[in-house]
Scaffold this motif. Structure first.
Motif, PDB file in Angstrom:
ATOM      1  N   GLU A  52       0.808  -1.217   0.000  1.00  0.00           N
ATOM      2  CA  GLU A  52       0.000   0.000   0.000  1.00  0.00           C
ATOM      3  C   GLU A  52       0.844   1.272   0.000  1.00  0.00           C
TER       4      GLU A  52
ATOM      5  N   LYS B 179      -3.684   2.448   2.467  1.00  0.00           N
ATOM      6  CA  LYS B 179      -4.727   2.743   1.483  1.00  0.00           C
ATOM      7  C   LYS B 179      -5.956   3.377   2.128  1.00  0.00           C
TER       8      LYS B 179
ATOM      9  N   GLN C 218       1.315   7.915   0.459  1.00  0.00           N
ATOM     10  CA  GLN C 218       0.323   7.025   1.069  1.00  0.00           C
ATOM     11  C   GLN C 218       1.064   5.909   1.782  1.00  0.00           C
TER      12      GLN C 218
ATOM     13  N   GLY D 108      -5.422   7.036   2.582  1.00  0.00           N
ATOM     14  CA  GLY D 108      -5.241   7.786   1.344  1.00  0.00           C
ATOM     15  C   GLY D 108      -3.936   8.574   1.303  1.00  0.00           C
ATOM     16  N   PHE D 109      -3.798   9.354   0.241  1.00  0.00           N
ATOM     17  CA  PHE D 109      -2.609  10.167   0.032  1.00  0.00           C
ATOM     18  C   PHE D 109      -2.722  11.483   0.788  1.00  0.00           C
TER      19      PHE D 109
END
Length: 192
Positions: free
Chosen positions: A42, A169, A166, A172-173
């Protein structure tokens, strides 16, 4: 020196560097612990760059990891450069918004061999932390190197780059740095 992207998660250094959004500092301060528990599958770094910036065919970006324990007896220091894989996107992807016209995403992820090596590093640190004689602490530096993206003398040296990260996941970024390649090289020369 052609090192163009160095995302250092040594929080004191980041706080001193220009281009780091203040809203990102709390997440960056949690980074060492998050990386220990992160799934390598991830972990991703995304650059939003001028669409004219094209990595040369066959160029391999590298994940640079420097992990130094405060107590050298705790575990062996890590100083490795591991190959990454690169994908390019001009539309919304992986939770990243669509880039504006004339820009695109360069997305760096970990291939299977790099994921396995990162898992070995995580296991080494976990094992050291489980030792009753462990003296906590140390320093962690993580960066992405793409020497082939040298743009020092080109008209792209003053175009804006946005760097997003990230580790999980589900989270998120988030943006960790923005500026130009020229500013990034200046920071590298200053040792930040």
């Amino acid at each position: 020196m052609k090192r163009l992207l160095s995302i250092l998660f040594v929080c004191a250094a980041l706080a001193a560097c220009s281009g780091v959004p203040l809203r990102s500092l709390p997440r960056l301060m949690q980074m060492p612990g998050q990386l220990l528990d992160a799934s390598p599958a991830e972990f991703m770094v995304a650059l939003q760059v001028d669409a004219r910036l094209v990595p040369p065919p066959g160029a391999v970006p590298m994940l640079a990891i420097e992990l130094t324990p405060r107590d050298p007896a705790a575990f062996e220091a890590v100083n490795k450069k591991l190959p990454l894989q690169l994908s390019v996107a001009s539309a919304a992807t992986l939770g990243l918004a669509a880039p504006p016209l004339g820009r695109r995403w360069l997305i760096y992820s970990l291939p299977a061999a790099t994921q396995a090596e990162l898992q070995r590093i995580q296991a080494t640190v976990r094992q050291a932390k489980a030792n009753p004689n462990y003296k906590s602490g140390g320093s962690l530096g993580v960066g992405v190197e793409q020497d082939a993206l040298a743009v020092t003398a080109s008209p792209l040296a003053d175009t804006r780059w946005e760097t997003w990260l990230q580790t999980k996941k589900a989270d998120g970024f988030f943006e960790v740095w923005s500026g130009t390649p020229a500013q990034l090289q200046q920071l590298a020369r200053e040792g930040k």
